[in-house]
Design a protein around this motif. Structure first.
Motif, PDB file in Angstrom:
ATOM      1  N   ALA A   1       0.827  -1.214   0.000  1.00 47.47           N
ATOM      2  CA  ALA A   1       0.000   0.000   0.000  1.00 47.47           C
ATOM      3  C   ALA A   1       0.860   1.262   0.000  1.00 47.47           C
ATOM      4  O   ALA A   1       0.483   2.285  -0.590  1.00 47.47           O
ATOM      5  CB  ALA A   1      -0.936  -0.005   1.208  1.00 47.47           C
ATOM      6  N   THR A   2       2.019   1.218   0.647  1.00 50.20           N
ATOM      7  CA  THR A   2       2.896   2.395   0.684  1.00 50.20           C
ATOM      8  C   THR A   2       3.395   2.729  -0.709  1.00 50.20           C
ATOM      9  O   THR A   2       3.512   3.899  -1.075  1.00 50.20           O
ATOM     10  CB  THR A   2       4.102   2.128   1.608  1.00 50.20           C
ATOM     11  N   ILE A   3       3.688   1.702  -1.506  1.00 48.22           N
ATOM     12  CA  ILE A   3       4.217   1.938  -2.851  1.00 48.22           C
ATOM     13  C   ILE A   3       3.137   2.482  -3.772  1.00 48.22           C
ATOM     14  O   ILE A   3       3.351   3.467  -4.487  1.00 48.22           O
ATOM     15  CB  ILE A   3       4.823   0.630  -3.408  1.00 48.22           C
ATOM     16  N   ILE A   4       1.956   1.867  -3.750  1.00 46.54           N
ATOM     17  CA  ILE A   4       0.903   2.335  -4.674  1.00 46.54           C
ATOM     18  C   ILE A   4       0.414   3.723  -4.273  1.00 46.54           C
ATOM     19  O   ILE A   4      -0.047   4.496  -5.115  1.00 46.54           O
ATOM     20  CB  ILE A   4      -0.257   1.320  -4.739  1.00 46.54           C
ATOM     21  N   SER A   5       0.532   4.084  -2.989  1.00 49.36           N
ATOM     22  CA  SER A   5       0.104   5.418  -2.566  1.00 49.36           C
ATOM     23  C   SER A   5       1.015   6.507  -3.132  1.00 49.36           C
ATOM     24  O   SER A   5       0.633   7.683  -3.147  1.00 49.36           O
ATOM     25  CB  SER A   5       0.076   5.505  -1.038  1.00 49.36           C
ATOM     26  N   GLN A   6       2.220   6.139  -3.580  1.00 50.16           N
ATOM     27  CA  GLN A   6       3.135   7.119  -4.164  1.00 50.16           C
ATOM     28  C   GLN A   6       2.812   7.398  -5.635  1.00 50.16           C
ATOM     29  O   GLN A   6       3.379   8.325  -6.217  1.00 50.16           O
ATOM     30  CB  GLN A   6       4.579   6.605  -4.057  1.00 50.16           C
ATOM     31  N   CYS A   7       1.930   6.598  -6.230  1.00 52.23           N
ATOM     32  CA  CYS A   7       1.544   6.797  -7.637  1.00 52.23           C
ATOM     33  C   CYS A   7       0.403   7.809  -7.681  1.00 52.23           C
ATOM     34  O   CYS A   7      -0.714   7.494  -7.285  1.00 52.23           O
ATOM     35  CB  CYS A   7       1.132   5.476  -8.282  1.00 52.23           C
ATOM     36  N   ASN A   8       0.685   8.998  -8.189  1.00 49.78           N
ATOM     37  CA  ASN A   8      -0.303  10.078  -8.153  1.00 49.78           C
ATOM     38  C   ASN A   8      -1.163  10.158  -9.403  1.00 49.78           C
ATOM     39  O   ASN A   8      -2.014  11.034  -9.498  1.00 49.78           O
ATOM     40  CB  ASN A   8       0.397  11.427  -7.925  1.00 49.78           C
ATOM     41  N   THR A   9      -0.928   9.282 -10.378  1.00 51.62           N
ATOM     42  CA  THR A   9      -1.829   9.160 -11.523  1.00 51.62           C
ATOM     43  C   THR A   9      -2.196   7.689 -11.669  1.00 51.62           C
ATOM     44  O   THR A   9      -1.306   6.842 -11.775  1.00 51.62           O
ATOM     45  CB  THR A   9      -1.170   9.662 -12.826  1.00 51.62           C
ATOM     46  N   LEU A  10      -3.484   7.392 -11.639  1.00 54.48           N
ATOM     47  CA  LEU A  10      -3.958   6.016 -11.726  1.00 54.48           C
ATOM     48  C   LEU A  10      -4.825   5.841 -12.964  1.00 54.48           C
ATOM     49  O   LEU A  10      -5.730   6.638 -13.213  1.00 54.48           O
ATOM     50  CB  LEU A  10      -4.782   5.641 -10.486  1.00 54.48           C
ATOM     51  N   PHE A  11      -4.536   4.794 -13.738  1.00 52.18           N
ATOM     52  CA  PHE A  11      -5.386   4.392 -14.862  1.00 52.18           C
ATOM     53  C   PHE A  11      -6.036   3.074 -14.440  1.00 52.18           C
ATOM     54  O   PHE A  11      -5.386   2.025 -14.458  1.00 52.18           O
ATOM     55  CB  PHE A  11      -4.561   4.217 -16.135  1.00 52.18           C
ATOM     56  N   THR A  12      -7.302   3.161 -14.061  1.00 48.14           N
ATOM     57  CA  THR A  12      -7.992   1.998 -13.510  1.00 48.14           C
ATOM     58  C   THR A  12      -8.934   1.416 -14.550  1.00 48.14           C
ATOM     59  O   THR A  12      -9.852   2.090 -15.013  1.00 48.14           O
ATOM     60  CB  THR A  12      -8.788   2.394 -12.255  1.00 48.14           C
ATOM     61  N   MET A  13      -8.713   0.164 -14.906  1.00 51.59           N
ATOM     62  CA  MET A  13      -9.600  -0.549 -15.814  1.00 51.59           C
ATOM     63  C   MET A  13     -10.483  -1.472 -14.980  1.00 51.59           C
ATOM     64  O   MET A  13     -10.534  -1.350 -13.752  1.00 51.59           O
ATOM     65  CB  MET A  13      -8.771  -1.303 -16.844  1.00 51.59           C
TER      66      MET A  13
END
Length: 584
Positions: free
Chosen positions: A436-448
């Motif tokens: 969760a710590t790593i994905i929280s650093q991604c500030n642009t999400l492309f969710t399919m």
């Protein structure tokens, strides 16, 4: 504008609370129901005195209507404002002037959508179009997407790999000088980037064993299992001495310096300097010879056996080739891996499917760590995007799963990489299993499309935007449909990726539906030819029927070509001719 709606008020604001408002849809609206289409996911505009507020419908209901004037009540999220300044409309996120009770609500026009999604500079890439209005192009801000990291999330079969190919090809067009390193887990991206990418695999990769730090080399020697403490103590003692011996020989040969005690050189087990396996084994053997207790000598004997077994395993040739010759090739390895200089190929595709399963985690750890460290010690003068396919394999949320140093290396890029020009792109079908710590650093999400409830719950926690209600659409998204959130897009957006040219499709998707069945031609000769190639991949001799081995060997790292592993060829109709044996 052609295709614009007639702006006719069809609703009124009846309540406002923070970033939420409720709108009454008028029964006496001049627009027919078929035109209004006031359904979830649609943008609407609320006309205020000084601006136009952009909102998104998240819920529509006709239950418990308090007035006969309305046919339904809609809940909307307030997302931003359009201001008219100097005869030019400009959109900004956030709301400064809230609507009041009775303000009119209209369907947003195509012109207003273009104002919202208009490119704000040259650093924009075209990834598709809005689901609501196909005439409006969806742009992504490359600088914001890269510098603050991004993630592509989606279940198997929703077009995730095709979307990644689209994004990376567009990034290469926009940033021709940006270096991209892609971990290709399933060998499907080898042909997506044409002659702009160098394809690496066990056949043409040279990654010397001495570049591995202590934890990584232990993982290799013990096949992914926990090391024996007594053997680890011996290794930790002799590796720095072996490095000192090699450096001492080099200095003596070159400069005629007086030899010094290798123990005084000051290297640690993690210092990335060369050493030779023959020196390492000699040091262990020397210590074993000084012991009189036979049970103690077994520890040293087992350690030597482990090293010899891995050294002689042809699957590990990419690590241990010339292991006893030496030579400081670190500059050549870094240059070749990370495309410095690019020589027309700014991208590296690392095909992982051909590596031994026991060593993949260690290899990924080395690559991540070297990418970050090179950015750190070069002060970020040569930016690079590190793209990690199937990221949940290497940075699992469960600390007991996976390889700790790999998680640490990916986490370090996520937390600090942007300061040193090392950007991160994560691709995964199971975001709930990703740290969760790593994905929280991604500030642009492309969710399919994501059907798993745990994955959706993690997204709801990760998305801090006012349009978090958009996530309720995730289970019902179609193929190639995306919900884009964060810094790289003007607004949380439901968009559709544009079509990808056939030559840029990941191999599995390019041929899966067009290849005729070839099962009728399989006989014992065919099976025998396959087995010959199979055994050739795990023996010291070259595989005679493999076209890759029939090519002249590359002389240097800089000129090595990139033979692609056969799994990446998917269901190529001509694949069976490569066996070079007649089929009856």
């Amino acid at each position: 504008m052609p295709g614009s709606f007639i702006v006719t008020s069809f609703g009124r604001v009846i309540s406002v609370r923070g970033s939420l408002a409720r709108v009454g849809l008028l029964a006496a609206s001049q627009m027919p129901i078929s035109e209004i289409r006031a359904t979830v996911g649609r943008f609407v505009s609320i006309r205020c005195a000084s601006s136009v507020i952009v909102a998104m419908i998240t819920e529509v209901s006709c239950e418990n209507l308090s007035s006969s004037d309305y046919i339904a009540i809609a809940s909307v999220d307030l997302l931003g404002e359009i201001h008219n300044a100097a005869d030019k409309a400009k959109f900004q996120r956030g709301v400064t002037n809230y609507p009041t009770i009775g303000d009119s609500v209209d369907l947003i026009t195509s012109q207003e959508l273009r104002t919202i999604y208009a490119p704000t500079g040259s650093d924009q890439i075209n990834v598709g179009f809005l689901q609501q209005d196909r005439s409006v192009v969806a742009y992504v801000d490359v600088e914001e997407m890269l510098s603050k990291h991004f993630a592509v999330l989606g279940s198997t079969g929703v077009g995730k790999s095709t979307g990644v190919s689209l994004l990376l090809n567009e990034i290469l067009k926009s940033r021709p000088n940006l270096r991209i390193f892609l971990l290709d887990v399933h060998n499907e991206y080898g042909r997506c980037f044409g002659d702009r990418a160098l394809v690496l695999n066990p056949r043409n990769l040279k990654l010397p064993f001495w570049l591995f730090n202590f934890e990584e080399i232990v993982d290799v020697l013990f096949g992914g299992r926990a090391g024996v403490p007594e053997e680890l103590d011996v290794l930790a003692e002799v590796i720095p001495i072996a490095k000192g011996i090699y450096t001492q020989y080099q200095n003596t040969d070159r400069l005629g310096l007086k030899r010094i005690d290798p123990k005084q050189v000051g290297f640690t087990v993690d210092t990335p300097v060369p050493y030779r396996l023959v020196d390492l084994i000699s040091l262990i053997d020397e210590r074993m010879g000084k012991l009189e207790n036979r049970s103690s000598r077994i520890i040293y004997h087992k350690l030597i056996s482990r090293i010899e077994a891995v050294r002689n395993d042809p699957r590990y040739a990419f690590m241990f080739d010339n292991a006893n010759v030496g030579g400081d090739t670190m500059a050549e390895v870094i240059s070749h891996l990370f495309r410095l200089p690019a020589n027309g190929k700014p991208m590296t595709v690392m095909q992982l499917a051909g590596f031994p399963a026991e060593v993949i985690d260690s290899v990924v750890s080395v690559l991540c760590r070297m990418a970050f460290d090179f950015g750190l010690w070069s002060d970020g003068v040569s930016p690079m995007l590190f793209v990690c396919e199937e990221a949940h394999r290497y940075a699992s949320a469960d600390r007991n799963v996976g390889f700790g140093p790999t998680r640490k290396a990916v986490s370090r890029i996520a937390k600090e990489g942007r300061k040193y020009g090392v950007y991160l792109g994560l691709i995964t079908q199971r975001p709930a299993e990703l740290d969760a710590t790593i994905i929280s650093q991604c500030n642009t999400l492309f969710t399919m499309r994501l059907a798993n409830e745990r994955d959706q719950a993690l997204l709801r926690a990760a998305v801090s935007d006012a349009a978090a209600n958009l996530l309720s659409f995730v289970p019902s998204l179609g193929t190639r449909e995306v919900l884009a959130f964060g810094e790289g897009v003007a607004l949380p957006t439901r968009l559709r990726f544009k079509e990808v040219p056939p030559h840029q499709l990941p191999r599995g998707e390019a041929t899966i539906s067009s290849v005729p069945s070839v099962t009728s031609g399989h006989d014992m000769h065919f099976v025998g030819a396959v087995l010959e190639r199979w055994r050739g991949a795990t023996s010291q001799r070259d595989a005679p029927n493999d076209p890759v081995f029939s090519q002249p060997p590359a002389k240097t790292l800089a000129t090595a070509e990139a033979p692609m592993l056969q799994p990446s060829m998917g269901l190529d109709p001509d694949r069976f001719s490569l066996l070079k044996k007649p089929l009856r």
